[in-house]
Design a protein around this motif. Structure first.
Motif, PDB file in Angstrom:
ATOM      1  N   ALA A   4       0.827  -1.206   0.000  1.00  0.00           N
ATOM      2  CA  ALA A   4       0.000   0.000   0.000  1.00  0.00           C
ATOM      3  C   ALA A   4       0.856   1.249   0.000  1.00  0.00           C
ATOM      4  CB  ALA A   4      -0.928   0.011   1.211  1.00  0.00           C
ATOM      5  N   VAL A   5       0.383   2.241  -0.709  1.00  0.00           N
ATOM      6  CA  VAL A   5       0.923   3.594  -0.595  1.00  0.00           C
ATOM      7  C   VAL A   5       0.381   4.191   0.700  1.00  0.00           C
ATOM      8  CG1 VAL A   5       0.953   5.883  -1.640  1.00  0.00           C
ATOM      9  CG2 VAL A   5       1.024   3.836  -3.100  1.00  0.00           C
ATOM     10  N   TRP A   6       1.273   4.807   1.478  1.00  0.00           N
ATOM     11  CA  TRP A   6       0.874   5.423   2.755  1.00  0.00           C
ATOM     12  C   TRP A   6       1.476   6.817   2.798  1.00  0.00           C
ATOM     13  CZ3 TRP A   6       3.743   4.789   7.926  1.00  0.00           C
ATOM     14  CH2 TRP A   6       2.983   5.306   8.989  1.00  0.00           C
ATOM     15  N   ILE A 224       2.922  -3.297   8.322  1.00  0.00           N
ATOM     16  CA  ILE A 224       4.158  -2.629   8.735  1.00  0.00           C
ATOM     17  C   ILE A 224       4.486  -1.550   7.713  1.00  0.00           C
ATOM     18  CG2 ILE A 224       5.070  -4.681   9.882  1.00  0.00           C
ATOM     19  CD1 ILE A 224       6.976  -4.944   7.397  1.00  0.00           C
ATOM     20  N   ASP A 225       5.354  -0.624   8.098  1.00  0.00           N
ATOM     21  CA  ASP A 225       5.816   0.398   7.164  1.00  0.00           C
ATOM     22  C   ASP A 225       7.308   0.218   6.923  1.00  0.00           C
ATOM     23  OD1 ASP A 225       5.795   1.446  10.020  1.00  0.00           O
ATOM     24  OD2 ASP A 225       7.057   2.962   9.076  1.00  0.00           O
ATOM     25  N   THR A 245       4.314   2.118   2.515  1.00  0.00           N
ATOM     26  CA  THR A 245       5.462   2.966   2.224  1.00  0.00           C
ATOM     27  C   THR A 245       5.699   3.956   3.365  1.00  0.00           C
ATOM     28  OG1 THR A 245       4.036   4.515   1.010  1.00  0.00           O
ATOM     29  CG2 THR A 245       5.182   2.797  -0.265  1.00  0.00           C
ATOM     30  N   ASP A 246       6.919   4.027   3.833  1.00  0.00           N
ATOM     31  CA  ASP A 246       7.302   4.959   4.901  1.00  0.00           C
ATOM     32  C   ASP A 246       7.956   6.176   4.251  1.00  0.00           C
ATOM     33  OD1 ASP A 246       8.016   6.221   7.199  1.00  0.00           O
ATOM     34  OD2 ASP A 246       9.505   4.746   7.835  1.00  0.00           O
ATOM     35  N   GLU A 263       6.117   3.555 -10.026  1.00  0.00           N
ATOM     36  CA  GLU A 263       7.008   2.384 -10.087  1.00  0.00           C
ATOM     37  C   GLU A 263       6.319   1.116  -9.609  1.00  0.00           C
ATOM     38  OE1 GLU A 263      10.409   3.495  -7.863  1.00  0.00           O
ATOM     39  OE2 GLU A 263      11.225   4.823  -9.446  1.00  0.00           O
ATOM     40  N   GLY A 264       5.289   1.271  -8.806  1.00  0.00           N
ATOM     41  CA  GLY A 264       4.547   0.119  -8.310  1.00  0.00           C
ATOM     42  C   GLY A 264       5.193  -0.517  -7.104  1.00  0.00           C
ATOM     43  N   PRO A 265       4.534  -1.504  -6.530  1.00  0.00           N
ATOM     44  CA  PRO A 265       5.030  -2.117  -5.298  1.00  0.00           C
ATOM     45  C   PRO A 265       6.209  -3.040  -5.563  1.00  0.00           C
ATOM     46  CG  PRO A 265       3.027  -3.208  -6.037  1.00  0.00           C
ATOM     47  CD  PRO A 265       3.230  -2.043  -6.955  1.00  0.00           C
TER      48      PRO A 265
END
Length: 267
Positions: A4-6, A224-225, A245-246, A263-265
């Motif tokens: 996930a984008v965070w 988790i991040d 993402t942190d 860029e994607g995961p």
């Protein structure tokens, strides 16, 4: 593992239209989730802050697949009856994609609680969080809510409509060495261990939560991040089911965030 984008909703990202565009790009790039911070203020050099619920509604309206939600929302500063309405409205707008991340919160980053008259004692905020979660669970069920607590009162209200799937997943932020938040997380649908230093520390937290759960066989998420570019494999082996993402709010800029999203995961 799901990714996930965070994002902190700060400065160049403090615009719901920008956030919605990023969510569209995240979905196209193959991310599984799109989560945002829930802050009223932040320390310098941050100057602008957006509202998470408005930004999430904008993102929900232009995507079809992404899980989304606040990660995490300090419920102690919010009226649980208002949150009940907000969460179900967002859940229905997204066709059941909402994940509600919750936590006690902290005054240490920007003094956003003490400067607005909110309680700052961890014990008080934890009590308010637990009461809020009890009220939300009852409200989401569609039944009559009767809650006479130390901090909140709901006297015979019914909340309709209800969530698309009858339930909204709740992930609870917790320090791995603190038993009470882990117990709280074990009563819900997922845990977000914070300030982790190693996969071994995560594995220990996962084991402790698992031992506290009433039914360890039911699906359960561990979020988790990690800094973008970090190999997630050791963390997945330790029990992570989601990797977020942190992104450092002090150096947050739109163009690098957009590149990261496109860029994607990590595979």
């Amino acid at each position: 593992m799901r990714s996930a984008v965070w994002l902190p909703l700060f400065d160049e990202l403090a615009d719901p239209r920008v956030v919605a565009d990023l969510a569209v790009e995240a979905e196209a790039a193959g991310w599984d989730g799109f989560f945002v911070w829930d802050q009223l203020d932040w320390r310098a050099p941050v100057t602008a802050v957006a509202d998470p619920w408005v930004c999430l509604a904008a993102a929900a309206a232009v995507t079809n697949r992404l899980a989304l939600g606040p990660m995490v929302s300090p419920l102690a500063r919010r009226r649980p009856t208002k949150v009940a309405r907000e969460t179900v409205s967002l859940d229905r707008l997204s066709d059941g994609r909402l994940v509600l991340g919750v936590g006690v919160g902290s005054d240490s980053f920007a003094r956003e609680y003490s400067r607005t008259g909110e309680p700052v004692e961890d014990r008080t905020r934890a009590e308010m969080l637990d009461e809020s979660l009890e009220i939300l669970r009852s409200a989401w069920s569609g039944g009559v809510v009767r809650h006479h607590g130390k901090h909140h009162l709901v006297d015979g209200m019914t909340f309709a409509p209800t969530p698309v799937r009858g339930h909204i997943p709740v992930w609870v932020a917790a320090f791995p060495g603190n038993l009470r938040p882990l117990r709280r997380a074990a009563r819900h649908d997922g845990v977000f261990p914070v300030n982790l230093t190693s996969p071994d520390q995560l594995a220990e937290a996962v084991a402790r939560v698992g031992a506290l759960r009433a039914d360890p066989e039911l699906p359960y998420d561990v979020a988790i991040d990690l800094t973008p570019g970090t190999d997630p494999a050791p963390w997945v082996a330790a029990g992570a089911t989601w990797v977020l993402t942190d992104v450092d709010p002090a150096t947050l800029r739109l163009d690098p965030v957009r590149r990261m999203v496109r860029e994607g995961p990590a595979s």
